[in-house]
Design a protein around this motif. Structure first.
Motif, short mmCIF file in Angstrom:
data_model
loop_
_atom_site.label_atom_id
_atom_site.label_comp_id
_atom_site.label_asym_id
_atom_site.label_seq_id
_atom_site.Cartn_x
_atom_site.Cartn_y
_atom_site.Cartn_z
N TRP A 64 0.79 -1.24 0.00
CA TRP A 64 0.00 0.00 0.00
C TRP A 64 0.82 1.28 0.00
O TRP A 64 0.32 2.34 -0.41
CB TRP A 64 -0.91 0.02 1.23
N VAL A 101 -5.00 -0.87 -7.49
CA VAL A 101 -5.53 -1.74 -6.44
C VAL A 101 -6.04 -3.06 -7.01
O VAL A 101 -5.69 -4.14 -6.50
CB VAL A 101 -6.62 -1.01 -5.63
N LEU A 139 -4.37 -6.76 -6.00
CA LEU A 139 -5.14 -7.85 -5.42
C LEU A 139 -5.08 -9.10 -6.28
O LEU A 139 -4.97 -10.22 -5.77
CB LEU A 139 -6.59 -7.40 -5.22
N THR A 172 -8.69 -5.26 4.78
CA THR A 172 -10.12 -5.15 5.07
C THR A 172 -10.97 -4.94 3.83
O THR A 172 -12.18 -4.71 3.96
CB THR A 172 -10.38 -3.99 6.05
N GLY A 173 -10.40 -4.98 2.64
CA GLY A 173 -11.20 -4.76 1.44
C GLY A 173 -12.33 -5.78 1.35
O GLY A 173 -12.09 -6.98 1.29
N GLU A 174 -13.56 -5.29 1.35
CA GLU A 174 -14.71 -6.17 1.55
C GLU A 174 -14.98 -7.09 0.36
O GLU A 174 -15.31 -8.27 0.55
CB GLU A 174 -15.95 -5.34 1.85
N LEU A 184 -10.42 -8.45 -1.22
CA LEU A 184 -9.39 -8.88 -0.26
C LEU A 184 -9.94 -9.93 0.70
O LEU A 184 -9.30 -10.96 0.94
CB LEU A 184 -8.86 -7.67 0.49
#
Length: 315
Positions: A111, A126, A130, A180-182, A185
């Motif tokens: 990040w 991003v 991922l 915490t990417g809903e 992630l």
């Protein structure tokens, strides 16, 4: 009900610190009974002026693993963008041998843009970071468990990649994914992780754990197997001035009020800390990792180990 033992750990980001200081803390925390010891994976100092000195993560981890004997060790978390996953797999197997089978393999998408830009490391978008993490987990797990691994992805390609020797831990060291990417992630957590880490309030952790469970239903995995960990500051029996400072610091970092920030810190006297543990355990978290910054508050770290941890384990 908790499905994993309640554990406590210490994280020491190796920025603005002398090697001897960090080595001393790890040896003491290992002797005081902490279950896990972690560093971080950055080349520049974070949340402070980046010019401050910062030791490299995996090389310090190998040395610290040799200097300890009981606690599990790991990097919270390794930046996937910094190394090809086949290299990460080799490093992980090596540190697992050095530590006598005590490695937790932390990894995340990466990040810190400044590090990437100035050091010439590709800072992907991003979605690409991922997707690369997904492929990396496949390669790492394969090289740690299979005789030969082939993955032909959009970001990495390995053909008949061999990883010998295999780690001491079988089938492999636990893989911890942080984030915490809903939508994406946490789906990677459900698919690949043995452990998960985030920094948030107990109610928010409960929501994220439920999202992991839903992703697990999608990918066909029982996510109760995943150990949920939280990263938070420790401020045990500290003077009021230090407690206020810590609340203001975390409030600024997480864009909340000092009152709400206090709920995300292991802070105060023994009973307040026991109440904090109970809130998070009720939310599904069982592993508490305390991020420490210099100057280390050794008296607080030791007192928590001697007074709070035994009370939690006796309950």
């Amino acid at each position: 009900m908790a499905t994993h033992p309640i554990r406590f750990g210490i994280q020491t980001g190796q920025q603005n610190v002398e090697w001897a200081q960090m080595l001393d803390l790890w040896r003491k925390a290992d002797a005081w009974g902490y279950d896990s010891l972690w560093n971080f994976d950055h080349f520049y100092a974070i949340f402070v002026p980046p010019e401050l000195p910062c030791l490299e993560g995996w090389t310090t981890l190998a040395a610290l693993a040799q200097a300890t004997s009981r606690a599990r060790v790991g990097t919270l978390v390794g930046g996937n963008t910094y190394r090809h996953p086949s290299i990460t797999a080799k490093m992980a197997a090596t540190v697992d041998h050095i530590s006598g089978g005590r490695l937790n393999l932390g990894i995340g998408a990466g990040w810190f843009e400044l590090e990437h830009r100035s050091l010439g490391i590709d800072f992907k978008t991003v979605p690409r970071r991922l997707a690369a993490l997904d492929e990396a987990c496949q390669i790492i797990r394969g090289m740690l468990t299979q005789e030969r691994t082939t993955v032909e992805g959009k970001h990495y390609t390995v053909r008949d990649a061999m990883g010998n020797p295999k780690p001491l831990q079988r089938p492999h060291p636990p893989i911890l994914i942080g984030g915490t990417g809903e939508r994406v992630l946490l789906k990677l957590v459900a698919r690949h992780a043995d452990m998960w880490n985030a920094s948030s309030s107990a109610p928010r952790m409960r929501e994220l754990i439920e999202l992991i469970r839903r992703h697990g239903d999608t990918v066909g995995r029982d996510t109760e197997q995943i150990e949920k960990t939280v990263l938070m500051p420790l401020c045990y029996r500290a003077p009021v001035e230090r407690q206020q400072f810590m609340c203001q610091l975390i409030a600024g970092m997480r864009q909340t009020t000092p009152e709400n920030a206090r709920e995300q810190i292991m802070i105060g006297e023994k009973q307040e800390c026991l109440d904090c543990v109970e809130r998070y355990v009720s939310a599904g978290v069982t592993h508490f990792i305390f991020m420490t910054m210099t100057p280390y508050q050794l008296d607080e770290i030791q007192a928590f180990a001697e007074e709070v941890i035994p009370a939690v384990r006796a309950a």
